[in-house]
Design an enzyme around this catalytic site. Structure first.
Site, short mmCIF file in Angstrom:
data_model
loop_
_atom_site.label_atom_id
_atom_site.label_comp_id
_atom_site.label_asym_id
_atom_site.label_seq_id
_atom_site.Cartn_x
_atom_site.Cartn_y
_atom_site.Cartn_z
CG HIS A 109 -1.67 -1.23 1.48
ND1 HIS A 109 -2.93 -1.51 1.00
CD2 HIS A 109 -1.27 -2.34 2.16
CE1 HIS A 109 -3.31 -2.72 1.40
NE2 HIS A 109 -2.31 -3.25 2.10
CB SER B 4 13.24 23.25 -14.13
OG SER B 4 12.47 24.43 -14.26
CE LYS C 78 11.25 20.68 -10.76
NZ LYS C 78 10.08 20.00 -10.24
CD GLU D 152 8.63 13.05 -15.03
OE1 GLU D 152 9.75 13.58 -15.06
OE2 GLU D 152 7.58 13.70 -15.00
#
Ligand code: ARG
Length: 468
Positions: free
Chosen positions: A166, A287, A293, A300
């Site tokens: 979970h 970024s 970043k 992804e």
């Protein structure tokens, strides 16, 4: 692609015998597949060369014609490879583009190549060889990723980390064990592609339009030349079948699903909140506005590839369902999605292999996280059963009280004192602390396939043998 003939009003020179006028421009546009099936040029030419050799060996055409045809086809292959081949939409597809060019190059003998053959068995052959090729590429790509995972597993067979259910910390596990979970998944992917390859490896050539041919062809010869285990056994099925592509897409979808799950873990693990791993600069991006970043873009994108790969599978199933035997032009819609799915899978496998090879585990963070959330509570309950002979349900209850106590004191289970422990159950001894540390916990999970480093090393040995 040059497209000199698209406004042609002349009947198609390949099949236009009974047509007075050429097709409408829209008809030509919807009918043509050359824009994408030129990707099968190498397979088309290889198949035609094998067919020509067989036609000569069986006396259907002369040796001399076969030699001229085979030589001409090689010239066309080098023209295509060199980028100086003029593809024509009016000539519909790769098969007729190649044959038409062959006629320009060698004249009359070119017309003999299509004896005892149809575009229906020709396209079935070309596409099957293309998919077989990509199946081999998938097998290689999966093996490379498995090897990269094995390296990670060997390095971190002893590193502890939290195991989750979970997405809540459940029990401590080892890094090696977690890496090997993906090796198992990819091992199943590997066997799916290997298995599909065996089934697809029968040669369609010679099924002709649908019914076979009256010419004395030798299907075993072409099958052997083209690396197949033999010819297909039913000409109707052969021209109607695209199972090989569906199996490729199904195996690709499951594999892409596995990659997507791992990619998701890497996204989570590399976040500032987790900091379980550092991704290399080579597989991250910055970024344009936030200088601090470092984004896990490769992960992804791998996470997302399942969308188009599974979309291709659903797309081709939808094309094939309800089609009467044998070939229908619907089946021309089989290729683009398979091409795209294959490209996506190979890229995802390569990117994941690179990311895994470059991946750095933050072992300190993993160790602290492994101990968080009372992750050794099950070890405590098991100890109460083993050492004090308590029923597991009672042990579960006592452990629950100790967890509540630790929670109220703001400490972890190993930080409770023996007095604390004995206030809940008087028989608990100092020895309980031997099982509470995370390293003790993982070392005790020695059941076959469990997370104990010794068990993990056994599985590493097994997979190293399979892969080498
Ligand atoms: N371009 C066609 C395809 O991809 C080749 C087969 C055409 N056969 C036919 N009978 N029109 O399916």
């Amino acid at each position: 692609m040059t497209d000199s003939n698209s406004k042609s009003s002349k009947a198609n020179t390949m099949w236009g015998g009974r047509f007075a006028a050429g097709p409408d421009a829209i008809m030509e546009a919807i009918n043509a597949s050359i824009g994408f099936d030129k990707r099968m040029a190498a397979q088309d030419i290889e198949g035609s060369r094998a067919h020509a050799a067989m036609l000569a060996a069986t006396g259907i055409i002369t040796d001399n014609d076969a030699a001229v045809i085979r030589e001409g086809l090689l010239t066309i292959l080098s023209e295509i490879d060199g980028g100086d081949f003029e593809f024509s939409t009016a000539l519909e597809d790769i098969h007729m583009n190649v044959e038409s060019r062959l006629k320009d190059l060698i004249g009359e003998p070119a017309g003999r190549l299509h004896t005892a053959r149809s575009r229906n068995d020709q396209v079935a052959l070309d596409f099957r060889m293309w998919v077989r090729n990509q199946t081999d590429a998938a097998i290689e790509g999966i093996q490379a990723l498995m090897k990269a995972l094995l390296v990670q597993a060997e390095a971190g067979a002893d590193w502890v980390m939290p195991g989750f259910t979970h997405l809540q910390v459940a029990q401590p596990v080892t890094w090696g064990h977690h890496m090997m979970a993906y090796v198992e998944m990819l091992g199943r992917d590997l066997s799916r592609f290997q298995d599909a390859r065996k089934r697809m490896n029968l040669c369609p050539l010679g099924a002709a339009a649908l019914a076979g041919t009256s010419f004395p062809i030798d299907r075993h010869m072409t099958a052997q030349t083209l690396g197949f285990d033999g010819p297909t056994r039913n000409s109707l099925d052969t021209t109607a079948d695209r199972d090989f592509a569906l199996e490729f897409l199904a195996a690709s979808s499951i594999c892409a699903m596995h990659l997507s799950r791992f990619a998701e873990e890497l996204v989570i693990w590399s976040s500032a909140q987790f900091r379980f791993v550092a991704l290399s600069d080579r597989f991250s991006t910055g970024s344009s506005i936030m200088p601090q970043k470092k984004n896990p873009d490769a992960a992804e994108l791998i996470r997302a590839k399942i969308g188009r790969i599974m979309g291709a599978m659903v797309g081709l199933f939808t094309v094939m369902k309800g089609l009467p035997l044998t070939y229908s032009k619907d089946m021309q819609e089989d290729k683009e999605q398979v091409f795209d799915a294959a490209d996506s899978l190979m890229l995802a496998l390569a990117a994941m292999t690179g990311m895994v090879s470059d991946l750095t585990a933050n072992t300190d963070v993993l160790e602290v996280a492994a101990a968080s959330g009372f992750s050794t509570a099950t070890d405590l309950a098991d100890w109460l059963v083993r050492e004090l002979g308590l029923p597991f349900r009672d042990a579960h209850h006592i452990t629950g009280s100790l967890v509540a106590m630790a929670e109220s004191k703001g400490c972890d289970l190993p930080e409770l004192t023996l007095d604390d422990m004995q206030s809940v159950h008087g028989d608990i001894t100092q020895r309980v602390f031997d099982v509470l540390g995370v390293h003790n916990s993982v070392a005790s999970r020695t059941s076959f396939g469990g997370t104990a480093p010794d068990q993990v090393r056994k599985q590493i040995v097994y997979w190293n043998e399979v892969l080498n």
